[in-house]
Design an enzyme around this catalytic site. Structure first.
Site, PDB file in Angstrom:
ATOM      1  N   HIS A 170       4.287  16.139   5.377  1.00 58.44           N
ATOM      2  CA  HIS A 170       3.866  16.596   3.929  1.00 58.44           C
ATOM      3  C   HIS A 170       5.403  16.975   3.262  1.00 58.44           C
ATOM      4  CE1 HIS A 170      -0.587  16.968   4.293  1.00 58.44           C
ATOM      5  NE2 HIS A 170      -0.049  16.807   5.679  1.00 58.44           N
TER       6      HIS A 170
ATOM      7  N   ASP B 221      -3.945  19.367   3.917  1.00 61.71           N
ATOM      8  CA  ASP B 221      -4.611  19.416   5.205  1.00 61.71           C
ATOM      9  C   ASP B 221      -5.877  20.322   5.391  1.00 61.71           C
ATOM     10  OD1 ASP B 221      -3.399  17.212   5.436  1.00 61.71           O
ATOM     11  OD2 ASP B 221      -2.139  18.058   7.264  1.00 61.71           O
TER      12      ASP B 221
HETATM   13 FE    FE Z   1      -0.925  15.998   7.305  1.00 63.49          FE
HETATM   14 ZN    ZN Z   2      -0.694  19.096   8.340  1.00 63.99          ZN
END
Ligand code: FE
Ligand code: ZN
Length: 257
Positions: A59, A137
């Site tokens: 990320h 997430d």
């Molecule tokens: Fe991820």
């Molecule tokens: Zn993650």
């Protein structure tokens, strides 16, 4: 605000928010930089903000290279992620606001996947238009993130916050996990007609190589077991008697799936 979805790595999505009026862009969770830079060039626009949801490498992996190309870009992340997000300059908490072009994102603190995870919520600009949620997430279509640093009750609280958002909210989650999630969901919620229909649609999309993201929150509320821990049918299916226990069982089963 136009939203571009850039596939990255195996199953990540990077989201590029573009304001054509000012030729500026913001990027959400840049796993890498190459395609982001290419898209910025194609749009003849400059990057003014990096919005990170949490510190995981898939990320934030593109942060440094993007900052090298656009040193004036501001890096946002959760306050609890201090020291874990490359280049982070702004340390956000629940209720903080992030302005991009003519839109404002509200920050939601959603720990569970990690202890510092945040989400960015852009309310609908006009009635009848969608709201946008960038939730990293935490929530996936048909699923939710694994608990790496948080407890089930934290995650249930976080998912409750997301579940409270309007049905017309588009869910821009960071991974294409939908098909696999729905395969699991059908094992615990077999009789759910909305889930069966969605599974057929998703299977069709994936065969064509089409993305299933963004997902619509209104539908997630009806099909995603990780938003439905208070449904008696699901509680019975996993032999649990309260929401936290139901969520814990579901998460445990999914980890093994
Ligand atoms: Fe991820
Ligand atoms: Zn993650």
């Amino acid at each position: 605000m136009h939203i571009y979805r850039l596939p990255a790595r195996v199953d990540n999505y990077i989201f590029l928010l573009h304001d054509p009026t000012t030729s500026t862009a913001a990027v959400v969770d840049p796993a890498e930089s190459t395609d982001v830079l290419r898209q910025l060039q194609a749009l003849n626009s400059r990057l003014v903000a990096i919005l990170n949801t949490h510190h995981h490498h898939d990320h934030v992996g593109g942060n440094q290279a993007l900052l090298a190309a656009f040193p004036e870009a501001i890096v946002y992340g959760g306050a609890e992620d201090r020291g874990r997000i490359p280049g982070q300059q702004v340390f956000l908490q629940e209720g903080d606001r992030v302005i991009f072009a003519d839109r404002t994102a509200e920050v939601l603190f959603v720990p569970g996947h990690t202890r510092a995870h945040i989400a960015y919520f852009f309310a609908a600009p006009q009635p009848g238009e969608p709201a946008e949620l960038f939730c990293g997430d935490t929530l996936f279509s048909g699923g939710c993130g694994r608990l790496f640093e948080g407890t089930p009750s934290q995650m249930v609280a976080s998912l409750s916050k997301l579940r409270a958002l309007p049905d017309h909210t588009r869910i821009w989650c960071a991974h294409e996990y939908t098909l696999k999630n729905l395969q699991f969901d059908l094992t615990v919620d077999r009789e759910n007609v909305a889930l069966q229909q969605y599974y057929t649609e998703v299977e069709e999309s994936r065969k064509r190589g089409a993305a299933t993201i963004p997902a619509l929150l209104g539908r997630e509320k009806r099909i995603n077991p990780f938003l439905r821990w208070d449904e008696p049918t699901l509680q019975r299916a996993v032999k649990a008697s309260n929401p936290i226990q139901t969520f814990t069982r579901l998460r445990g089963m999914k980890d093994q799936f």
